[in-house]
Design a protein around this motif. Structure first.
Motif, PDB file in Angstrom:
ATOM      1  N   MET A  24       0.811  -1.345  -0.020  1.00  0.00           N
ATOM      2  CA  MET A  24      -0.093  -0.031   0.037  1.00  0.00           C
ATOM      3  C   MET A  24       0.852   1.302  -0.202  1.00  0.00           C
ATOM      4  O   MET A  24       0.708   2.009  -0.742  1.00  0.00           O
ATOM      5  CB  MET A  24      -0.860  -0.013   1.348  1.00  0.00           C
ATOM      6  CG  MET A  24      -2.139   1.006   1.402  1.00  0.00           C
ATOM      7  SD  MET A  24      -3.136   1.002   2.926  1.00  0.00           S
ATOM      8  CE  MET A  24      -3.339  -0.510   2.894  1.00  0.00           C
ATOM      9  N   LEU A  25       1.858   1.300   0.955  1.00  0.00           N
ATOM     10  CA  LEU A  25       2.693   2.501   0.993  1.00  0.00           C
ATOM     11  C   LEU A  25       3.582   2.464  -0.209  1.00  0.00           C
ATOM     12  O   LEU A  25       3.770   3.918  -0.664  1.00  0.00           O
ATOM     13  CB  LEU A  25       3.533   2.141   1.922  1.00  0.00           C
ATOM     14  CG  LEU A  25       3.057   2.440   3.486  1.00  0.00           C
ATOM     15  CD1 LEU A  25       3.990   1.769   4.724  1.00  0.00           C
ATOM     16  CD2 LEU A  25       2.360   3.831   3.921  1.00  0.00           C
ATOM     17  N   SER A  26       3.889   1.630  -0.962  1.00  0.00           N
ATOM     18  CA  SER A  26       4.748   1.664  -2.093  1.00  0.00           C
ATOM     19  C   SER A  26       3.873   2.438  -3.441  1.00  0.00           C
ATOM     20  O   SER A  26       4.361   3.249  -4.007  1.00  0.00           O
ATOM     21  CB  SER A  26       5.183   0.469  -2.580  1.00  0.00           C
ATOM     22  OG  SER A  26       5.616   0.243  -3.948  1.00  0.00           O
ATOM     23  N   SER A  27       2.462   1.910  -3.365  1.00  0.00           N
ATOM     24  CA  SER A  27       1.671   2.477  -4.330  1.00  0.00           C
ATOM     25  C   SER A  27       1.284   3.800  -4.061  1.00  0.00           C
ATOM     26  O   SER A  27       1.304   4.666  -5.147  1.00  0.00           O
ATOM     27  CB  SER A  27       0.104   1.725  -4.191  1.00  0.00           C
ATOM     28  OG  SER A  27       0.361   0.542  -4.682  1.00  0.00           O
ATOM     29  N   VAL A  28       1.102   4.300  -2.848  1.00  0.00           N
ATOM     30  CA  VAL A  28       0.812   5.821  -2.575  1.00  0.00           C
ATOM     31  C   VAL A  28       2.287   6.533  -2.827  1.00  0.00           C
ATOM     32  O   VAL A  28       2.063   7.643  -3.249  1.00  0.00           O
ATOM     33  CB  VAL A  28       0.230   5.936  -1.205  1.00  0.00           C
ATOM     34  CG1 VAL A  28       1.112   5.817  -0.079  1.00  0.00           C
ATOM     35  CG2 VAL A  28      -0.607   7.267  -1.401  1.00  0.00           C
ATOM     36  N   VAL A  29       3.045   6.099  -2.597  1.00  0.00           N
ATOM     37  CA  VAL A  29       4.656   6.899  -2.838  1.00  0.00           C
ATOM     38  C   VAL A  29       4.622   7.029  -4.299  1.00  0.00           C
ATOM     39  O   VAL A  29       5.062   8.100  -4.926  1.00  0.00           O
ATOM     40  CB  VAL A  29       5.655   5.923  -2.257  1.00  0.00           C
ATOM     41  CG1 VAL A  29       7.060   6.603  -3.023  1.00  0.00           C
ATOM     42  CG2 VAL A  29       5.923   6.067  -0.650  1.00  0.00           C
ATOM     43  N   ASN A  30       4.335   6.078  -5.209  1.00  0.00           N
ATOM     44  CA  ASN A  30       4.467   5.980  -6.550  1.00  0.00           C
ATOM     45  C   ASN A  30       3.323   6.998  -7.060  1.00  0.00           C
ATOM     46  O   ASN A  30       3.432   7.777  -7.979  1.00  0.00           O
ATOM     47  CB  ASN A  30       4.241   4.650  -7.262  1.00  0.00           C
ATOM     48  CG  ASN A  30       5.266   3.759  -6.959  1.00  0.00           C
ATOM     49  OD1 ASN A  30       6.609   4.158  -6.880  1.00  0.00           O
ATOM     50  ND2 ASN A  30       4.992   2.485  -6.848  1.00  0.00           N
ATOM     51  N   ALA A  31       2.368   7.099  -6.556  1.00  0.00           N
ATOM     52  CA  ALA A  31       1.013   8.105  -6.680  1.00  0.00           C
ATOM     53  C   ALA A  31       1.553   9.615  -6.417  1.00  0.00           C
ATOM     54  O   ALA A  31       1.258  10.457  -7.449  1.00  0.00           O
ATOM     55  CB  ALA A  31      -0.057   7.666  -6.169  1.00  0.00           C
ATOM     56  N   CYS A  32       2.074   9.695  -5.636  1.00  0.00           N
ATOM     57  CA  CYS A  32       2.772  11.025  -5.151  1.00  0.00           C
ATOM     58  C   CYS A  32       3.935  11.675  -6.224  1.00  0.00           C
ATOM     59  O   CYS A  32       3.782  12.597  -6.598  1.00  0.00           O
ATOM     60  CB  CYS A  32       3.338  10.954  -3.955  1.00  0.00           C
ATOM     61  SG  CYS A  32       2.175  10.879  -2.412  1.00  0.00           S
ATOM     62  N   ALA A  33       4.571  10.572  -6.668  1.00  0.00           N
ATOM     63  CA  ALA A  33       5.664  10.898  -7.738  1.00  0.00           C
ATOM     64  C   ALA A  33       4.934  11.416  -9.009  1.00  0.00           C
ATOM     65  O   ALA A  33       5.220  12.229  -9.705  1.00  0.00           O
ATOM     66  CB  ALA A  33       6.539   9.782  -7.912  1.00  0.00           C
TER      67      ALA A  33
END
Length: 595
Positions: free
Chosen positions: A216-225
């Motif tokens: 989940m955290l990986s997905s939201v970090v990628n979304a912020c990018a």
């Protein structure tokens, strides 16, 4: 009696060995021992043997064993389905579900989740809907495992709306971290970063303080990018550390990428420097980040460091280094890498490498060499379109209309995704004073139904993004008028410094004025990055760096304007466009015009 006792003792031990076996020889040997003790034909034993063969990739042997079973249960079918799906034959896995319906053995939740996962591997929403319908009939569609698999499947097939509908249809207690993470991943994979960030905020408030997992955290970090949301990205980074995921390789790479895409290369570097043993993916991420900032020599330093550490580069790593050379004017270094990657690293140059090399030569004005390499490169389809579009842009930049016409001829052979290249050609004609030809390009685009993607830029103020489109200052709200007044004032000051552009705009004059002889009038059609910049100048404290994100490449006029305004206002600006980052300071740009 003794033989029965021995069998009862040995069989569980052999089953235990099967569960831990990872190679074909070990599985075959244990299978033989089960045959010897006479328990290999039992349904339970057969299921374990099938699963073991599948785990080793020997699905043909597993299927032979399956076919020879006098009796099969749901585990037998599901194990074989899972084997086919995990070994790259997902369509066969789904066909087993159809065969199962005629066998009299009813599927369970794991069977359906396995079949749905196979459809996800195929990215086939049509086939997935059939499995979904069957699950509905059997009463398993609302099961948490099946529903989560359905979310993932629809997301990978690009059907975000149906994935969201399945997620919303899940009972709140059934939504666990995996299901929330799957929906987040759907948004991130389909370039819906804002929706992913909003869903993560919803998770934090509605999930009864459930801990986020690393997926989940990986997905939201990628979304912020993807959307350049620095404020949210920093907050998520804090959450990563708070829940003990700071050493997770996938998240760390995501953070390096996120900070670089949000305009903070120095933060990317800090995250990277804390990695004890960087992998090729970590090195590739920081090399690409350096390339985006035009830090070619820094990227080469990282590359040499990874080679010294015996970390072998992959194709993407080499492409990142070539991009760094392209954006820093290190043409000969980049060309040497292209011509030596086969002999040094056993990596055959692909279409992307040749496109990058052509772009590199074009940026440096070595257009004849670029054309020669473009003609030599064996590229087709979309890769060929990207190559010739890049060359067309370089020809326009260096005002070589003769070569631009040749490149445009190659671009015109394509029917899709050519709008940007045709606009470049129109601008090239306009720069050369050939307005009739420029108009003809636009007429041809209208006839073919080709539309240019609207340019937009956004700026984040106190964690809130403000998105501007060309000519639309309304996102500035009550301060819209002030933004236009400021830009008008800045244009006047830039004229005094020799600025010849028009802020990407035209002027509309009052009908009572005499043809606008005073040079004044209302500014309209101002490019989106200038509107975002004007708003940022009004609402941010003096001395604070202003960061603007843009979905297209900056035009020459806007680039020149940003340089001049950085000098006039004594402010630093960072702009992320489609190609790279530009750091404007005291009248100059970090790209040194290699952009």
């Amino acid at each position: 009696m003794a033989a029965t006792s021995t069998t009862a003792t040995v069989t569980p031990l052999l089953i235990h060995l099967l569960r831990g076996a990872t190679d074909h020889a070990s599985v075959a040997a244990t299978h033989a021992k089960l045959l010897k003790v006479g328990t290999a034909s039992a349904v339970s034993s057969c299921n374990h043997i099938i699963a073991a063969y599948c785990r080793c990739g020997v699905t043909a042997r597993a299927h032979d064993l399956f076919d020879g079973m006098p009796e099969r249960d749901v585990i037998s079918w599901t194990a074989l389905m899972s084997g086919y799906s995990s070994t790259g034959r997902p369509r066969l896995a789904v066909s087993l579900l159809r065969d199962m319906s005629h066998s009299g053995v009813p599927p369970n939740a794991f069977t359906f989740s396995t079949a749905v996962s196979a459809c996800a591997r195929l990215a086939d929403a049509g086939l997935g809907r059939k499995v979904h319908a069957r699950a509905e009939v059997e009463g398993y569609a609302s099961d948490a495992v099946v529903a989560t698999a359905l979310i993932d499947m629809y997301g990978k097939a690009g059907d975000v709306e149906t994935a969201r509908a399945v997620f919303i249809g899940m009972a709140a207690p059934a939504r666990n971290a995996v299901s929330w993470g799957s929906m987040l991943s759907v948004y991130a994979q389909n370039a819906l970063g804002r929706e992913a960030i909003q869903l993560f905020a919803e998770f934090r408030t509605k999930s009864n303080f459930m801990a986020p997992n690393h997926f989940m955290l990986s997905s939201v970090v990628n979304a912020c990018a993807g959307v350049g949301r620095l404020g949210v990205g920093k907050s998520v980074h804090g959450t990563v550390l708070r829940f003990g995921h700071g050493c997770n390789g996938v998240i760390v790479v995501g953070l390096v990428d996120m900070y670089s895409k949000c305009g903070f290369y120095e933060y990317s570097r800090k995250v990277f420097d804390r990695i004890e043993h960087p992998s090729v993916i970590c090195y590739t991420s920081i090399i690409v980040a350096a390339a985006k900032y035009g830090l070619g020599r820094c990227a080469l330093t990282f590359f040499n460091e990874m080679i010294d550490r015996d970390v072998l580069p992959n194709s993407v790593t080499l492409l990142g280094v070539m991009h760094a050379c392209s954006h820093s004017g290190l043409v000969d270094t980049g060309l040497h890498l292209l011509h030596s990657m086969q002999s040094k690293y056993d990596i055959h140059p692909c279409a992307s490498h040749y496109t990058c090399a052509v772009d590199m030569l074009g940026r440096a004005g070595r257009l004849e060499e670029a054309f020669e390499l473009a003609n030599e490169a064996q590229v087709e389809g979309r890769d060929a379109l990207m190559l010739w579009s890049s060359l067309l842009s370089a020809c326009r930049t260096h005002r070589r209309l003769d070569l631009a016409t040749r490149a445009a001829h190659r671009v015109s052979e394509f029917n899709q995704d050519v709008a940007g290249a045709l606009v470049v050609m129109s601008n090239a004609y306009t720069s050369a004073g050939q307005t009739d030809n420029a108009a003809a390009v636009w007429s041809n685009m209208r006839r073919r139904g080709i539309q240019k993607d609207p340019g937009c830029s956004w700026i984040e103020i106190k964690d809130i993004p403000y998105v501007f489109y060309a000519g639309l200052v309304s996102p500035a709200g009550a301060r819209a008028g002030e933004v236009m007044m400021l830009l008008d004032e800045l244009e006047g000051k830039m004229r005094e410094k020799g600025y010849k552009g028009g802020l990407g705009s035209t002027r509309v004059f009052d009908a009572h004025e005499e043809d606008g002889e005073d040079g004044k009038g209302e500014m309209v059609g101002v490019h989106s990055e200038l509107l975002a910049l004007g708003f940022g100048l009004l609402v941010t404290p003096k001395g604070m760096t202003i960061r603007v994100m843009k979905n297209l490449r900056m035009c020459c006029d806007c680039h020149d304007a940003f340089k001049l305004i950085s000098d006039i206002m004594e402010r630093e600006f960072v702009v992320r466009d489609l190609n790279r980052f530009h750091h404007f300071k005291m009248g100059s740009c970090s790209c040194n015009d290699y952009w």
